[in-house]
Write a protein that holds these residues in place. Structure first.
Motif, PDB file in Angstrom:
ATOM      1  N   ARG A   1     -10.797   3.116   8.478  1.00  0.00           N
ATOM      2  CA  ARG A   1      -9.655   2.641   9.269  1.00  0.00           C
ATOM      3  C   ARG A   1     -10.139   1.894  10.519  1.00  0.00           C
ATOM      4  O   ARG A   1      -9.599   0.857  10.888  1.00  0.00           O
ATOM      5  CB  ARG A   1      -8.768   3.807   9.653  1.00  0.00           C
ATOM      6  CG  ARG A   1      -8.090   4.446   8.440  1.00  0.00           C
ATOM      7  CD  ARG A   1      -7.370   5.735   8.830  1.00  0.00           C
ATOM      8  NE  ARG A   1      -6.782   6.385   7.683  1.00  0.00           N
ATOM      9  CZ  ARG A   1      -5.557   6.130   7.232  1.00  0.00           C
ATOM     10  NH1 ARG A   1      -4.798   5.251   7.843  1.00  0.00           N
ATOM     11  NH2 ARG A   1      -5.085   6.769   6.180  1.00  0.00           N
ATOM     12  N   LYS A   2     -11.178   2.428  11.165  1.00  0.00           N
ATOM     13  CA  LYS A   2     -11.721   1.775  12.366  1.00  0.00           C
ATOM     14  C   LYS A   2     -12.390   0.450  12.012  1.00  0.00           C
ATOM     15  O   LYS A   2     -12.295  -0.528  12.757  1.00  0.00           O
ATOM     16  CB  LYS A   2     -12.716   2.708  13.049  1.00  0.00           C
ATOM     17  CG  LYS A   2     -12.102   3.967  13.608  1.00  0.00           C
ATOM     18  CD  LYS A   2     -13.162   4.898  14.170  1.00  0.00           C
ATOM     19  CE  LYS A   2     -12.662   6.319  14.125  1.00  0.00           C
ATOM     20  NZ  LYS A   2     -13.680   7.279  13.823  1.00  0.00           N
TER      21      LYS A   2
ATOM     22  N   THR B   1      -0.944  -3.217   1.161  1.00  0.00           N
ATOM     23  CA  THR B   1       0.136  -2.233   1.260  1.00  0.00           C
ATOM     24  C   THR B   1      -0.191  -1.310   2.428  1.00  0.00           C
ATOM     25  O   THR B   1      -1.340  -0.910   2.606  1.00  0.00           O
ATOM     26  CB  THR B   1       0.262  -1.403  -0.032  1.00  0.00           C
ATOM     27  OG1 THR B   1      -0.991  -0.790  -0.326  1.00  0.00           O
ATOM     28  CG2 THR B   1       0.684  -2.269  -1.195  1.00  0.00           C
ATOM     29  N   PRO B   2       0.804  -0.976   3.226  1.00  0.00           N
ATOM     30  CA  PRO B   2       0.535  -0.104   4.377  1.00  0.00           C
ATOM     31  C   PRO B   2      -0.059   1.238   3.934  1.00  0.00           C
ATOM     32  O   PRO B   2       0.344   1.799   2.922  1.00  0.00           O
ATOM     33  CB  PRO B   2       1.918   0.086   5.005  1.00  0.00           C
ATOM     34  CG  PRO B   2       2.747  -1.034   4.486  1.00  0.00           C
ATOM     35  CD  PRO B   2       2.197  -1.378   3.142  1.00  0.00           C
ATOM     36  N   ILE B   3      -1.006   1.726   4.716  1.00  0.00           N
ATOM     37  CA  ILE B   3      -1.645   3.012   4.419  1.00  0.00           C
ATOM     38  C   ILE B   3      -1.268   3.982   5.533  1.00  0.00           C
ATOM     39  O   ILE B   3      -1.602   3.755   6.698  1.00  0.00           O
ATOM     40  CB  ILE B   3      -3.173   2.871   4.318  1.00  0.00           C
ATOM     41  CG1 ILE B   3      -3.543   1.891   3.209  1.00  0.00           C
ATOM     42  CG2 ILE B   3      -3.814   4.227   4.060  1.00  0.00           C
ATOM     43  CD1 ILE B   3      -5.007   1.537   3.154  1.00  0.00           C
ATOM     44  N   ALA B   4      -0.590   5.033   5.168  1.00  0.00           N
ATOM     45  CA  ALA B   4      -0.175   6.044   6.143  1.00  0.00           C
ATOM     46  C   ALA B   4      -1.397   6.793   6.660  1.00  0.00           C
ATOM     47  O   ALA B   4      -2.452   6.827   6.021  1.00  0.00           O
ATOM     48  CB  ALA B   4       0.806   7.015   5.496  1.00  0.00           C
ATOM     49  N   SER B   5      -1.245   7.409   7.809  1.00  0.00           N
ATOM     50  CA  SER B   5      -2.333   8.222   8.365  1.00  0.00           C
ATOM     51  C   SER B   5      -2.631   9.383   7.418  1.00  0.00           C
ATOM     52  O   SER B   5      -1.793   9.757   6.581  1.00  0.00           O
ATOM     53  CB  SER B   5      -1.941   8.767   9.736  1.00  0.00           C
ATOM     54  OG  SER B   5      -0.940   9.765   9.586  1.00  0.00           O
TER      55      SER B   5
END
Length: 143
Positions: free
Chosen positions: A36-37, A48-52
């Motif tokens: 993610r970083k 596609t959005p990736i949730a936490s």
């Protein structure tokens, strides 16, 4: 079986963890969330959005999935924590996805090349050394 999924927040790790939990296994996701970083550093987003990871775990439980646990850990640099986690949890198996994809991040700079090699080689070495040190009989799948 109790299974650790290293890199369980990733593109391959998350579906693997969900599949194992769906089959009734006790799943512990271990991830340093570096992907993610790195995506932020590369200024890229997923198609596609990736949730936490917290939102993912909550959504999984809400649909009736067997609860999974998450441990935020950098296996390449937190060796003793890894040994302690192995001894505390005594997994039967470890599925190892905890490696930084080599391109394009590793080609960005000298520092990102070193990070990729350090993360990938030290993470795998620490896992194997920690299993030996723990004395546990753990099956490792390295993908």
């Amino acid at each position: 079986m109790k299974v650790f999924v290293l890199g369980g927040d990733g593109f391959c790790g998350w579906p693997c963890a969900v599949n194992l939990a769906d089959q009734g296994h006790d799943v512990v996701i271990v991830d340093n969330l570096s992907r993610r970083k790195i995506d932020i550093d590369l200024e890229v987003d997923s198609l596609t959005p990736i949730a936490s990871i917290g939102e993912r775990l909550k959504a999984w439980e809400e649909i009736g999935g067997k609860p999974m646990r998450f441990v935020h850990m950098d296996i390449a640099h937190e060796y003793q924590r890894l040994v302690d986690l192995l001894l505390a949890e005594k997994p039967d198996s470890v599925v190892h996805f905890a490696e930084q994809r080599a391109a394009p991040y590793s080609m960005k700079s000298s520092a990102t090349k070193r990070y990729t090699v350090d993360n990938n080689v030290n993470g795998t070495h620490n896992l194997l050394a920690a299993i030996v040190e723990s004395g546990l009989d753990v099956h490792v799948v390295h993908l």
